[in-house]
Design a protein around this motif. Structure first.
Motif, PDB file in Angstrom:
ATOM      1  N   UNK A 225       3.436  14.398  -8.364  1.00  0.00           N
ATOM      2  CA  UNK A 225       3.139  15.203  -7.032  1.00  0.00           C
ATOM      3  C   UNK A 225       4.393  14.880  -6.390  1.00  0.00           C
ATOM      4  N   UNK A 226       5.013  15.679  -5.652  1.00  0.00           N
ATOM      5  CA  UNK A 226       6.286  15.620  -5.024  1.00  0.00           C
ATOM      6  C   UNK A 226       5.599  14.728  -3.886  1.00  0.00           C
ATOM      7  N   UNK A 227       5.386  13.480  -3.282  1.00  0.00           N
ATOM      8  CA  UNK A 227       4.717  13.089  -2.549  1.00  0.00           C
ATOM      9  C   UNK A 227       5.719  13.708  -1.339  1.00  0.00           C
ATOM     10  N   UNK A 228       4.688  14.125   0.177  1.00  0.00           N
ATOM     11  CA  UNK A 228       5.091  13.764   1.310  1.00  0.00           C
ATOM     12  C   UNK A 228       4.711  12.697   2.589  1.00  0.00           C
TER      13      UNK A 228
ATOM     14  N   UNK B 292       3.417  10.170  -7.357  1.00  0.00           N
ATOM     15  CA  UNK B 292       4.951   9.960  -8.588  1.00  0.00           C
ATOM     16  C   UNK B 292       4.548  10.288  -9.884  1.00  0.00           C
ATOM     17  N   UNK B 293       3.605   9.237 -10.244  1.00  0.00           N
ATOM     18  CA  UNK B 293       3.412   9.261 -11.663  1.00  0.00           C
ATOM     19  C   UNK B 293       2.003  10.466 -11.656  1.00  0.00           C
TER      20      UNK B 293
ATOM     21  N   UNK C  99       0.943  -1.261  -0.225  1.00  0.00           N
ATOM     22  CA  UNK C  99      -0.219  -0.208  -0.009  1.00  0.00           C
ATOM     23  C   UNK C  99       0.845   1.409   0.268  1.00  0.00           C
ATOM     24  N   UNK C 100       1.968   1.010   0.626  1.00  0.00           N
ATOM     25  CA  UNK C 100       3.032   2.339   0.977  1.00  0.00           C
ATOM     26  C   UNK C 100       3.993   2.417  -0.369  1.00  0.00           C
ATOM     27  N   UNK C 101       4.287   1.398  -1.260  1.00  0.00           N
ATOM     28  CA  UNK C 101       4.574   1.414  -2.231  1.00  0.00           C
ATOM     29  C   UNK C 101       3.905   2.460  -4.015  1.00  0.00           C
ATOM     30  N   UNK C 102       2.650   1.646  -3.370  1.00  0.00           N
ATOM     31  CA  UNK C 102       1.356   2.036  -4.532  1.00  0.00           C
ATOM     32  C   UNK C 102       1.259   3.957  -4.533  1.00  0.00           C
ATOM     33  N   UNK C 103       0.926   4.007  -2.975  1.00  0.00           N
ATOM     34  CA  UNK C 103       0.625   5.491  -3.061  1.00  0.00           C
ATOM     35  C   UNK C 103       1.671   5.997  -3.083  1.00  0.00           C
TER      36      UNK C 103
ATOM     37  N   UNK D 101      -6.299  10.265  -6.331  1.00  0.00           N
ATOM     38  CA  UNK D 101      -5.804  10.868  -7.515  1.00  0.00           C
ATOM     39  C   UNK D 101      -6.951  11.956  -7.379  1.00  0.00           C
ATOM     40  N   UNK D 102      -7.904  12.486  -6.439  1.00  0.00           N
ATOM     41  CA  UNK D 102      -9.105  13.527  -6.560  1.00  0.00           C
ATOM     42  C   UNK D 102      -8.626  14.722  -5.907  1.00  0.00           C
ATOM     43  N   UNK D 103      -7.529  14.487  -4.871  1.00  0.00           N
ATOM     44  CA  UNK D 103      -7.600  14.436  -3.338  1.00  0.00           C
ATOM     45  C   UNK D 103      -6.338  15.293  -3.053  1.00  0.00           C
ATOM     46  N   UNK D 104      -4.929  14.775  -3.862  1.00  0.00           N
ATOM     47  CA  UNK D 104      -3.886  15.338  -3.403  1.00  0.00           C
ATOM     48  C   UNK D 104      -3.102  15.564  -4.525  1.00  0.00           C
TER      49      UNK D 104
END
Length: 115
Positions: free
Chosen positions: A23-26, A19-20, A10-14, A112-115
């Protein structure tokens, strides 16, 4: 080990999904001195923190949201969004006042819609 592998998945797919999207995820993991553990904290574009617990179950129980409730209680000044229980359930479900059960399919859509 299945639960740990599912959490890792779940963490890897998030991470890959964000990234796809460009968005540079935090993303954060929280473990405090008083045994509070939150599997995944996602900082959204609106600077809200979205706490997530990952459980490899089809039948989530309200106590699975306890880490989310404790997190909100211990850090009341942080901007915290609704918590999520990521699991193998088939449908979205409001589990507690502050946490929603979300199967992975709708979790990806929500991200995809909120982040």
């Amino acid at each position: 080990m299945a639960g740990a592998l599912f959490e890792n998945f779940c963490v890897q797919e998030t991470l890959k999904t964000l990234l796809f999207q460009g968005y540079q995820p935090k993303l954060y993991y929280l473990r405090s001195y008083n045994n509070l553990e939150v599997d995944l904290l996602i900082e959204g574009k609106n600077l809200k923190l979205h706490p997530c617990e990952v459980k490899m179950t089809k039948t989530p129980k309200p106590q699975m949201a306890d880490p989310i409730h404790r997190f909100k209680a211990l850090f009341p000044k942080l901007p915290v969004g609704e918590g999520r229980i990521l699991c193998l359930a088939e449908n979205d479900l409001q589990l507690t006042r502050e946490a929603k059960v979300q199967p992975l399919s709708s979790y990806w859509s929500w991200m995809k819609a909120n982040l």
